[in-house]
Design a protein around this motif. Structure first.
Motif, short mmCIF file in Angstrom:
data_model
loop_
_atom_site.label_atom_id
_atom_site.label_comp_id
_atom_site.label_asym_id
_atom_site.label_seq_id
_atom_site.Cartn_x
_atom_site.Cartn_y
_atom_site.Cartn_z
N ILE A 1 63.49 -6.23 4.81
CA ILE A 1 63.50 -4.98 4.03
C ILE A 1 64.97 -4.57 3.86
O ILE A 1 65.71 -4.48 4.83
N SER A 2 65.36 -4.34 2.61
CA SER A 2 66.80 -4.15 2.37
C SER A 2 67.33 -2.81 2.88
O SER A 2 68.50 -2.70 3.26
N ILE A 3 66.53 -1.75 2.90
CA ILE A 3 67.06 -0.46 3.34
C ILE A 3 67.00 -0.38 4.88
O ILE A 3 65.99 -0.74 5.48
N PRO A 4 68.11 0.06 5.52
CA PRO A 4 68.19 -0.06 6.98
C PRO A 4 67.49 1.07 7.76
O PRO A 4 67.29 2.16 7.24
N GLY A 5 67.18 0.76 9.02
CA GLY A 5 66.72 1.80 9.94
C GLY A 5 65.21 1.89 10.11
O GLY A 5 64.45 1.51 9.23
N LYS B 1 67.91 -1.13 -3.25
CA LYS B 1 69.14 -0.86 -2.51
C LYS B 1 69.24 0.56 -1.96
O LYS B 1 70.28 0.98 -1.47
N GLY B 2 68.18 1.32 -2.09
CA GLY B 2 68.22 2.68 -1.54
C GLY B 2 68.74 3.67 -2.56
O GLY B 2 69.00 3.32 -3.71
N HIS C 1 73.74 8.47 -1.27
CA HIS C 1 73.91 9.47 -0.20
C HIS C 1 72.91 9.36 0.95
O HIS C 1 72.84 10.23 1.80
N ARG C 2 72.05 8.32 0.94
CA ARG C 2 71.12 8.12 2.06
C ARG C 2 71.50 6.80 2.71
O ARG C 2 71.16 5.74 2.18
N LEU C 3 72.21 6.84 3.81
CA LEU C 3 72.68 5.63 4.48
C LEU C 3 73.23 4.62 3.46
O LEU C 3 72.90 3.45 3.48
N GLU C 4 74.04 5.14 2.57
CA GLU C 4 74.58 4.31 1.49
C GLU C 4 75.83 3.59 1.97
O GLU C 4 76.80 4.22 2.42
N PHE C 5 75.80 2.28 1.87
CA PHE C 5 76.96 1.49 2.27
C PHE C 5 78.08 1.74 1.26
O PHE C 5 77.87 1.63 0.06
N VAL C 6 79.28 2.09 1.76
CA VAL C 6 80.37 2.41 0.83
C VAL C 6 81.35 1.25 0.73
O VAL C 6 81.70 0.78 -0.34
N ARG C 7 81.77 0.77 1.89
CA ARG C 7 82.85 -0.21 1.85
C ARG C 7 83.03 -0.88 3.21
O ARG C 7 82.77 -0.26 4.24
#
Ligand code: ADP
Length: 453
Positions: A279-283, A315-316, A319-325
């Motif tokens: 599942i791509s979205i974490p947690g 990819k979600g 602003h919700r556990l969004e991977f930035v960099r």
């Protein structure tokens, strides 16, 4: 409501923001007499006034006068509290008070999937919408998530599946709203200030999502959340199909995990959907959201192969556990939407060890002390409870805590001290209206600072 009845009814809409404007426009287009009452001053509402003028909708600005309750039906926008004096006034004058969600539902002919809960609504709504569009099932996503339900009820055919993110404020004033599929993600104390500080009232408000459900309708709910489970057991209408989801229990019908697989248990038997780690979205929280969305989309007819592919590719939401960099092995994650403590707890569970976590940014709504982040964060301890009020808090797990007086300074400190393998997580547990317009603004500022490092 029949067209003839609509024409004979005087409506007053409280609040002229996105949803208020959409519902006024919808009602007007069906021939009703509509009045809009907006709190904001006229000078700040010039654009709204010109749109309303064009629609032939009378309006007032700068507060609600007696004119606002000279109506048969008062429609409250999602942002208006049920405790607001204008709502009490409308009720005491004998007006029928309904929410924008209720009105939009009068005009919708297709099935409704309504998603509520304290946390996870936007993610689950977006994911369910994606599952339906990937499976080529005609659908629209609306509600709190962006477009008002009234706007889509006016502009679309109205026979698609409506996937709606629904807040408890909107549920406070429903009468006939009846989702074919209701999703209840979790219920934890938040927004209690708008419910007379009563958790029971807040629970009751959430449960109104199923109040009008009938035989054949379905309720998808989180069986691992004790409050939700008990509330469902107390109030589910007879004949409603129950589909619980949870991490371990195998339900007669519903979703569960076994041997690292997300599985569905339905009338046709048990189906493996996919490995949880795919599942791509974490947690953990997103495993719950994934189960809820999978069940909802499956009930709407999405095939398992299509569901699997969406779960791998989604990819979600921003602003919700969004991977930035990733910067020299340090990952930066934007969870600005974490405006309450439970969502921070889930954010912390999503990573093996976030080395830095921002708590608070400016002043926010008051947290209940018992649920302050310190109560959850293993290393944090209760001593952090108070500091949220004094500015951005930079929390260093496993190391001493540091504070910073601006977001820029906090990002600088975190970036300067993090080493490869660390995660820098913005998960503030509060609003910060003195620094930022809203959580989106806060998240964008954070991302910009991170990208400019
Ligand atoms: P909502 O629309 O209900 O506010 P979002 O999907 O926008 O929910 O997520 C808000 C925050 O809550 C995010 O920070 C996210 O990490 C966290 N969250 C998401 N889903 C859940 C869940 N099922 N349980 C607890 N926290 C969650």
């Amino acid at each position: 409501m029949q067209e003839r009845e609509l024409r004979a009814t005087r409506f007053s809409v409280i609040g002229g923001a996105r949803s208020g404007l959409a519902v006024a426009s919808l009602l007007r287009s069906r021939g009703a007499e509509v009045f809009v009452s907006e709190q904001a001053a006229a000078e700040r509402s010039a654009e709204l006034r010109s749109v309303l003028d064009r629609l032939g909708v009378a309006c007032e600005f700068g507060g609600h006068t007696a004119r606002a309750t000279e109506a048969d039906v008062v429609v409250v926008s999602p942002g208006v509290s049920s405790d607001a004096p204008i709502v009490r006034e409308a009720l005491s004058r004998g007006c029928s008070v309904v929410s924008e969600l209720e009105v939009a539902s009068w005009f919708w002919r297709g099935p409704i999937v309504a998603i509520t809960g304290t946390n996870g609504k936007t993610t689950t709504t977006a994911l369910t919408g994606r599952m339906l569009s990937d499976a080529r099932i005609p659908s629209v996503v609306a509600g709190n998530i962006g477009r008002a339900f009234s706007a889509v009820a006016e502009q679309t055919r109205g026979d698609e599946v409506a996937v709606l993110e629904v807040s408890s404020f909107q549920l406070d004033h429903v009468r006939t709203f009846r989702p074919a599929v209701a999703v209840l993600l979790n219920i934890t104390p938040d927004h209690l200030d708008r419910y007379g500080h009563s958790f029971e009232r807040y629970i009751a408000s959430k449960m109104r999502i199923i109040e009008r459900q009938k035989e054949g309708d379905a309720l998808i709910y989180n069986a691992d959340d004790e409050v939700t489970r008990q509330a469902v057991e107390r109030s589910v209408p007879a004949g409603v199909r129950l589909l619980p989801f949870g991490l371990s229990r195998r339900p007669a019908e519903g979703a569960f995990e076994e041997d690292g697989m997300l599985k569905l248990s339905m009338a046709e038997g048990t189906t493996d959907v996919l490995a949880v780690e795919a599942i791509s979205i974490p947690g953990i929280h997103n495993r719950y959201n994934a189960m809820a969305a999978t069940l909802a989309a499956r009930l709407c007819g999405a095939g398992v192969a299509s569901l699997r592919s969406t779960l791998v590719n989604f990819k979600g939401v921003e602003h919700r556990l969004e991977f930035v960099r990733d910067r020299a092995g340090v990952k930066f994650v934007n969870d600005s939407k974490a405006t309450n403590v439970d969502s921070v707890w889930y954010a912390l569970q999503s990573f093996a060890s976030p080395s830095f976590c921002f708590w608070g940014a400016g002043q926010g709504k008051r947290l209940q002390p018992a649920r302050a982040p310190g109560a959850h964060a293993r290393e944090g301890g209760g001593r952090h409870r108070g500091i949220r009020r004094y500015g951005t808090v930079l929390l260093r797990f496993h190391r001493p805590t540091t504070t910073a007086s601006s977001m820029a300074e906090a990002v600088r400190i975190a970036a300067g001290s993090a080493v490869g393998g660390d995660i820098v997580l913005l998960s503030p547990a509060c609003a910060s209206f003195d620094w930022f317009e809203n959580y989106e603004h806060r998240g964008r500022v954070f991302k910009e600072l991170v990208m400019n490092l």
